[in-house]
Design an enzyme around this catalytic site. Structure first.
Site, short mmCIF file in Angstrom:
data_model
loop_
_atom_site.label_atom_id
_atom_site.label_comp_id
_atom_site.label_asym_id
_atom_site.label_seq_id
_atom_site.Cartn_x
_atom_site.Cartn_y
_atom_site.Cartn_z
N CYS A 155 -10.86 2.14 -30.34
CA CYS A 155 -9.56 2.79 -30.25
C CYS A 155 -8.50 1.96 -30.98
O CYS A 155 -8.67 1.66 -32.16
CB CYS A 155 -9.22 2.99 -28.77
SG CYS A 155 -7.73 3.96 -28.48
N ASP A 310 -12.66 14.50 -28.97
CA ASP A 310 -11.69 13.46 -28.59
C ASP A 310 -10.28 14.03 -28.72
O ASP A 310 -9.88 14.46 -29.80
CB ASP A 310 -11.88 12.25 -29.51
CG ASP A 310 -11.17 11.01 -29.01
OD1 ASP A 310 -10.19 11.13 -28.24
OD2 ASP A 310 -11.59 9.90 -29.40
N HIS A 339 -13.15 10.85 -25.73
CA HIS A 339 -12.79 9.51 -26.16
C HIS A 339 -13.53 8.43 -25.36
O HIS A 339 -14.01 7.45 -25.94
CB HIS A 339 -11.28 9.33 -25.98
CG HIS A 339 -10.74 8.10 -26.59
ND1 HIS A 339 -10.68 7.91 -27.95
CD2 HIS A 339 -10.24 6.97 -26.04
CE1 HIS A 339 -10.17 6.72 -28.21
NE2 HIS A 339 -9.89 6.13 -27.07
#
Lengths: 382, 181
Positions: A155, A310, A339
């Site tokens: 991320c 996501d 995610h």
């Protein structure tokens, strides 16, 4: 007549039976309610054995220990985001990304950024990338005797890892990005809309709040899928309260989801302004301190892992990375997951992570092989 | 007025979507379908429709405007509250959050200046050490050129240019300093 009555009475009887059965089941589930709180407190954070090997300010570096010596010489460092705690990568046995790499024979480390306090509000991306990350990588290289490290960024940690690799290309042997935002030009995700300069004055926000508060970030993430987070999830819990395995997974995940931490103010400002609002990274204009990040300077093998469902970091944010780097060895792996599911989902554990460890293993030198890399001269002299 | 029509249209669309999904779920059911399964399917359809409608609403200009207003309001409130607290602390000769913040900024600037200077010095040291390395290599080369065929060094390892060459250099004003002369 009997056929007519059986056609009408049989479904009615079966409906009645089902309703009674379900009512009894519901009562049995409700009886477990008083014990749920205790169960939720017994969830542990982190599954694989580890030791703290390095500390700097709030940062700690965890080293995952294994009974067997590492098979590969180049160590692997996990770099997580600044918005949550990193133990999602080692959530529980069977749902641990770290476990895959440790079992595959990699000497594995994980950076825990710690919880920023008010005094940290002036920390910038330069402090994290050219300060903390450089120190961590130098330490790992010195400790392991390796000239380079493998890096896996998740991320926001992936975005930072990409910037680090572009600024220090000789340090990174292989780069893996997991749902990392690179190109923020599209409007696929809600966050891109909500951080528009016309809607969100990030300068004023940081001036007033200092660090971006944990409750603010948590609310934003919840609002991305309000029905799923606020209605479907509690309904799912109520229906499966009798399932111990489900409860373990549920509380482990919910514990992490609610364990948000604040983000240092200046980092938050830089991320929102330079990435979400101005999309500077793909334009080659992203400043990190006195340096400008040029993704073309990344020439090591890269693996780009993306989740097709996501909502936080849509594929359109991660996909362009492979076209922007100067590497010749570029691989993409996609998974139909969200995610977080990309890391801890069952499908990811079964399919994605074995493939990722194999990818890294093919590009890593085994332990005990001759030294190669930056210090050829020193090896020759000795 | 247009806004109300837009909202009504969106609500109508959401309701239509929900009804269509419910009908689709219902057509998959038979009298033998367990009632709870039927209810779950309808619930899933309903929540799916609401979720889609919520996503559309959160992308709308009305929602963004609402979000901006609420955020601006919250920031103004916190700013005012913070201002009041600061005034109160200053009035009682106390230290306010802003004072600590200002001090942190000064320390940060100082730190930055020191780090920049250290980086400059480090670059200069690196440059110097590169020059020294180059010089060392040149000296080593010169020493190596001054050795005899059996490896023994000359007494005077530095080769002097031939007299004719020296005269030419003197004429051009370019002769190097040679203490032996």
């Amino acid at each position: 007549m009997s056929t007519f009555s059986s056609t009408w009475t049989h479904p009615w009887m079966s409906w009645q039976q089902s309703v009674m059965d379900e009512s009894l089941l519901a009562m049995r589930r409700m009886a477990r309610l008083p014990f749920l709180w205790d169960r939720s407190q017994r969830v542990s954070k982190g599954a694989s054995p580890s030791e703290i090997v390095y500390e700097e300010d709030r940062l700690t570096l965890l080293h995952y220990t294994s009974e067997r010596p590492p098979r590969y010489r180049t160590p692997l460092v996990f770099v997580f985001a600044l918005v949550n705690r990193p133990y999602i990568l080692d959530l529980k046995p069977g749902k641990s990304v770290v476990e895959h790499f440790v079992k595959a024979g990699f000497d594995t480390y994980l950076v825990d950024w710690g919880v920023p306090q008010a005094a940290d509000r002036h920390l910038t991306l330069d402090d994290y990338i050219n300060g903390y990350m450089v120190n961590v990588m130098d330490y790992v290289r010195e400790r392991t005797g390796s000239d380079q490290v493998n890096v896996l960024g998740y991320c926001m940690g992936g975005t930072m890892s990409a910037m680090f690799t572009a600024l220090h290309p000789r340090v990174v042997r292989n780069l893996m990005l997991l749902a990392a935002g690179i190109d923020f030009g599209s409007r696929d995700g809600l966050l891109q809309l909500w951080t528009d300069p016309a809607v969100f004055d990030v300068d004023r926000f940081v001036e007033v709040y200092g660090n971006a508060p944990a409750w603010f970030l948590q609310s934003a993430f919840l609002l991305l899928k309000p029905v799923q987070n606020l209605i479907e999830k509690p309904i799912g819990l109520a229906e499966r309260m009798g399932d111990d395995a489900y409860l373990d997974d549920y509380f482990a995940m919910e514990g992490w989801l609610n364990d948000n931490i604040p983000v240092p103010g200046e980092v938050f400002r830089e991320f929102v302004k330079y990435l979400y609002q101005q999309n500077r990274l793909v334009k080659g204009q992203m400043p990190v301190g006195k340096h400008i990040v040029d993704l073309k300077k990344i020439t090591c093998p890269v693996l780009n892992l993306m989740a097709t469902r996501d909502d936080l970091v849509p594929c359109s944010q991660s996909e362009p990375f492979n076209e922007l780097v100067g590497s010749h060895d570029k691989t993409t792996m996609e998974l139909p997951a969200g995610h977080i599911g990309l890391a801890v989902g069952s499908k990811a554990q079964r399919e994605l992570w074995p493939a990722a460890t194999q990818w890294l293993g093919q590009r890593s030198d085994k332990a005990g092989t001759a030294r190669r890399g930056l210090r050829k001269g020193r090896a020759k002299d000795s | 007025m247009d806004n109300y029509f837009d909202q009504a249209q969106r609500f109508g669309q959401m309701w239509l979507d929900f009804m269509m999904r419910s009908m689709q779920a219902a057509t998959g059911m038979t009298p033998q379908t367990p009632p709870l399964e039927a209810m779950r399917q309808m619930r899933t359809a309903m929540l799916g429709a609401i979720s889609q409608a919520a996503e559309q609403w959160m992308r709308s200009p009305q929602f963004l405007d609402l979000m901006k207003q609420s955020l601006d309001g919250a920031l103004s409130y916190w700013q005012q509250l913070s201002g009041v607290w600061t005034q109160a602390r200053h009035a009682t000769q106390g230290v306010a959050h802003e004072d600590v913040d200002a001090l942190m900024v000064s320390v940060r600037h100082l730190e930055q200046r020191l780090l920049d200077r250290m980086e400059e010095m480090s670059d200069r040291v690196e440059e110097l050490s590169r020059d020294m390395e180059q010089l060392g290599r040149r000296l080593a080369k010169l020493n190596a050129n001054g050795r005899t065929s059996n490896g023994q060094a000359h007494d005077q390892p530095i080769r002097r240019p031939a007299p004719a060459a020296r005269q030419r250099k003197r004429a051009r004003g370019q002769e190097a300093f040679n203490p032996a002369e």
